[in-house]
Write an enzyme that holds these catalytic residues in place. Structure first.
Site, PDB file in Angstrom:
ATOM      1  N   ASP A  26      -6.212   2.186  -3.161  1.00 33.21           N
ATOM      2  CA  ASP A  26      -7.091   2.080  -2.414  1.00 33.21           C
ATOM      3  C   ASP A  26      -7.571   3.173  -1.975  1.00 33.21           C
ATOM      4  O   ASP A  26      -8.539   3.249  -1.200  1.00 33.21           O
ATOM      5  CB  ASP A  26      -6.936   0.574  -1.739  1.00 33.21           C
ATOM      6  CG  ASP A  26      -5.994   0.692  -0.564  1.00 33.21           C
ATOM      7  OD1 ASP A  26      -4.892   1.979  -0.708  1.00 33.21           O
ATOM      8  OD2 ASP A  26      -5.703  -0.160   0.160  1.00 33.21           O
ATOM      9  N   ASP A  70      -1.556   0.720  -4.851  1.00 36.37           N
ATOM     10  CA  ASP A  70      -2.725   0.171  -4.978  1.00 36.37           C
ATOM     11  C   ASP A  70      -4.033   0.764  -5.391  1.00 36.37           C
ATOM     12  O   ASP A  70      -4.849  -0.338  -5.578  1.00 36.37           O
ATOM     13  CB  ASP A  70      -2.440  -1.150  -3.867  1.00 36.37           C
ATOM     14  CG  ASP A  70      -2.795  -0.614  -2.386  1.00 36.37           C
ATOM     15  OD1 ASP A  70      -2.905   0.287  -2.505  1.00 36.37           O
ATOM     16  OD2 ASP A  70      -3.517  -1.754  -1.331  1.00 36.37           O
ATOM     17  N   SER A  83       0.918  -1.259   0.169  1.00 33.20           N
ATOM     18  CA  SER A  83       0.273   0.234   0.134  1.00 33.20           C
ATOM     19  C   SER A  83       0.293   0.912   0.090  1.00 33.20           C
ATOM     20  O   SER A  83       1.071   1.948  -1.199  1.00 33.20           O
ATOM     21  CB  SER A  83      -1.164  -0.115   1.434  1.00 33.20           C
ATOM     22  OG  SER A  83      -1.721   0.713   0.923  1.00 33.20           O
ATOM     23  N   ASP A 110      -3.044   5.918  -4.121  1.00 36.40           N
ATOM     24  CA  ASP A 110      -1.539   5.574  -3.711  1.00 36.40           C
ATOM     25  C   ASP A 110      -0.741   3.945  -4.285  1.00 36.40           C
ATOM     26  O   ASP A 110      -1.350   3.933  -5.900  1.00 36.40           O
ATOM     27  CB  ASP A 110      -1.849   5.071  -2.165  1.00 36.40           C
ATOM     28  CG  ASP A 110      -2.584   3.962  -2.327  1.00 36.40           C
ATOM     29  OD1 ASP A 110      -3.956   3.632  -2.744  1.00 36.40           O
ATOM     30  OD2 ASP A 110      -2.664   3.332  -0.774  1.00 36.40           O
TER      31      ASP A 110
END
Length: 463
Positions: free
Chosen positions: A253, A251, A105, A249
């Site tokens: 999310d 990833d 993340s 970010d």
């Protein structure tokens, strides 16, 4: 060198000693433990989805994970480079029995992690996560024999399937968005956002520019989408060529917006703005975590709904959302969870609903921001040492304010002290070896002063 085992998965720095970092042996151990849990929950389980972000270590981790799952007798569906929400949706779309997302993340480039999903494409519960850790600790493993090894398949179609699912959401006003012909600038931090966001923007009929768009894991700046890390795109926005700046970010999310004038919309207000749009069309309840702005509560009550706070951690938020029947929820770090899509933070959903709101209102981002209650939140941290007794610190803080009639103390996740006009929340991070100290007030100076006062209490205890 760090290895963190928490409700958010198995996360660590790459390389170093086994048991202390995320290295091949530990990846095998925790992947095997996860596969063991899946097979215990469903002895007929056969298929696991694997997706990864653009991190340098992603290829190595993916190979170890996929081989281990096959060694456990599970078929692997490798969807390749994929956002966290894409992988979550892929589990459901493929009717798989679980999924593993290989991403750390917002953590820096030396980190990676295994985020573990159930058959609904949602994060494991705290109890399930604890069982994975227990199995891993005891190494209670049983691998498949040669006649029952799992198979391996690749499928790179899920980005497009994810985009189409978002475009078909009831509140996604694609016609209005296309009529506005938005000019968008996006920073995708050299990860998977650089692959999927251009395709989304094209589907929305927007003109766009992508900064840091190459998916190579060489993050151009600290990947956490905070103002101090986003000076590049903020300067680009100040040139006046774009209607909206969009930051994700690694990833995808988490989601932050930058107004047309180069000023941060405020990551805390990503959820607030999307919730305001959703609630204006679908009255109901909302949920965010304890470290999120009060503005969501204010907006929810303005629309006649009820706001509920949950412990930090996506699974805690989604669990509470299901309990109270929330129509929208998420986290103040820019995480939007819209149940009509799925119970997971999804920047694509956030982008489309936000643009729908702007298009319907015919306003700019800065004009929209001015319609919301204005709070300022300070986000500080205290780095931990192996000798730090976090539990003792939190007990001490709780005792300090227990007799204060002007304060309400909540200890479901660390310690949060609510005052009539401000709050401060101390908690041990699920993803880093730190204590997070978040505080909110009418001005940044007031918020920072409150946070620093509590931080000094911690420093005094460590002397």
């Amino acid at each position: 060198m760090t290895l963190i085992k928490s409700i958010s998965g198995i996360r660590g720095t790459i390389g170093g000693q086994t048991g202390d970092t995320l290295n091949p042996l530990d990846i095998v151990k925790f992947t095997t433990a996860y596969a063991t849990l899946i097979k215990r929950r469903n002895p007929e389980a056969t298929k696991i989805v694997v997706g990864r972000d653009g991190r340098i270590s992603g290829e190595m981790v993916k190979n170890v994970v996929c081989g281990t799952l096959m060694g456990m007798g599970l078929d692997v569906l490798n969807i390749g480079y994929a956002t966290t929400p894409t992988t979550e949706l892929a589990v459901r779309m493929a009717q798989a029995d679980g999924g593993i997302i290989i991403t750390a993340s917002h953590n820096p480039r030396q980190w990676n992690a295994l985020k573990l999903l159930n058959s609904e494409g949602e994060f494991l519960t705290a109890d399930e996560g604890a069982e994975v850790l227990d199995v891993a600790a005891r190494e209670d493993f049983d691998y498949a024999d040669v006649d029952h090894l799992g198979s391996y398949q690749e499928d790179d179609t899920f980005d497009e399937r994810h985009i189409q699912a978002v475009l078909q959401l009831r509140l996604a006003d694609i016609e209005a968005i296309r009529k506005r012909h938005f000019r968008l600038c996006a920073d995708t931090i050299n990860s998977v956002g650089g692959r999927i966001l251009p395709r989304l923007f094209e589907a929305l009929g927007a003109d766009y520019e992508i900064l840091n768009g190459e998916c190579n894991g060489q993050f151009a700046h600290n990947p956490e989408p905070l103002e101090k890390n986003l000076q590049g795109i903020m300067e680009r926005m100040r040139q006046g060529r774009f209607d909206l700046g969009i930051v994700v970010d690694p990833d995808v999310d988490r989601l932050a917006f930058i107004c047309e004038n180069g000023v941060m919309f405020g990551e805390e207000y990503t959820l607030v703005s999307v919730a305001d749009y959703v609630l204006s069309h679908t009255p109901g309840n909302t949920v965010s975590n304890l470290s999120s702005t009060r503005a969501l509560r204010d907006i929810t009550e303005r629309h006649g709904g009820q706001y509920t706070a949950a412990a930090v951690g996506e699974v805690n938020v989604t669990t509470k959302m299901k309990q109270v029947g929330a129509v929208i929820g998420g986290e103040g770090n820019g995480g939007v969870i819209y149940p009509e899509s799925h119970y997971g933070r999804d920047a694509l959903v956030g982008i489309v609903l936000f643009l729908s709101s702007l298009a319907q209102k015919g306003c700019t981002a800065s004009q929209l921001r001015a319609t919301f209650p204005d709070y300022q939140i300070a986000k500080n941290r205290i780095d931990l040492t192996p000798e730090t007794d976090v539990d003792a610190i939190l007990v001490k803080v709780k005792e300090m304010f227990a007799q204060d009639n002007s304060a309400t103390v909540n200890d479901i996740d660390g310690v949060k002290i609510d005052f009539p006009d401000r709050w401060v929340h101390l908690r041990k991070s699920n993803t880093e070896p730190i204590i997070r100290v978040y505080s909110e007030a009418q001005t940044m100076a007031q918020a920072d002063e409150l946070g620093k006062r509590l931080m000094q209490v911690v420093y005094d205890m460590q002397k």
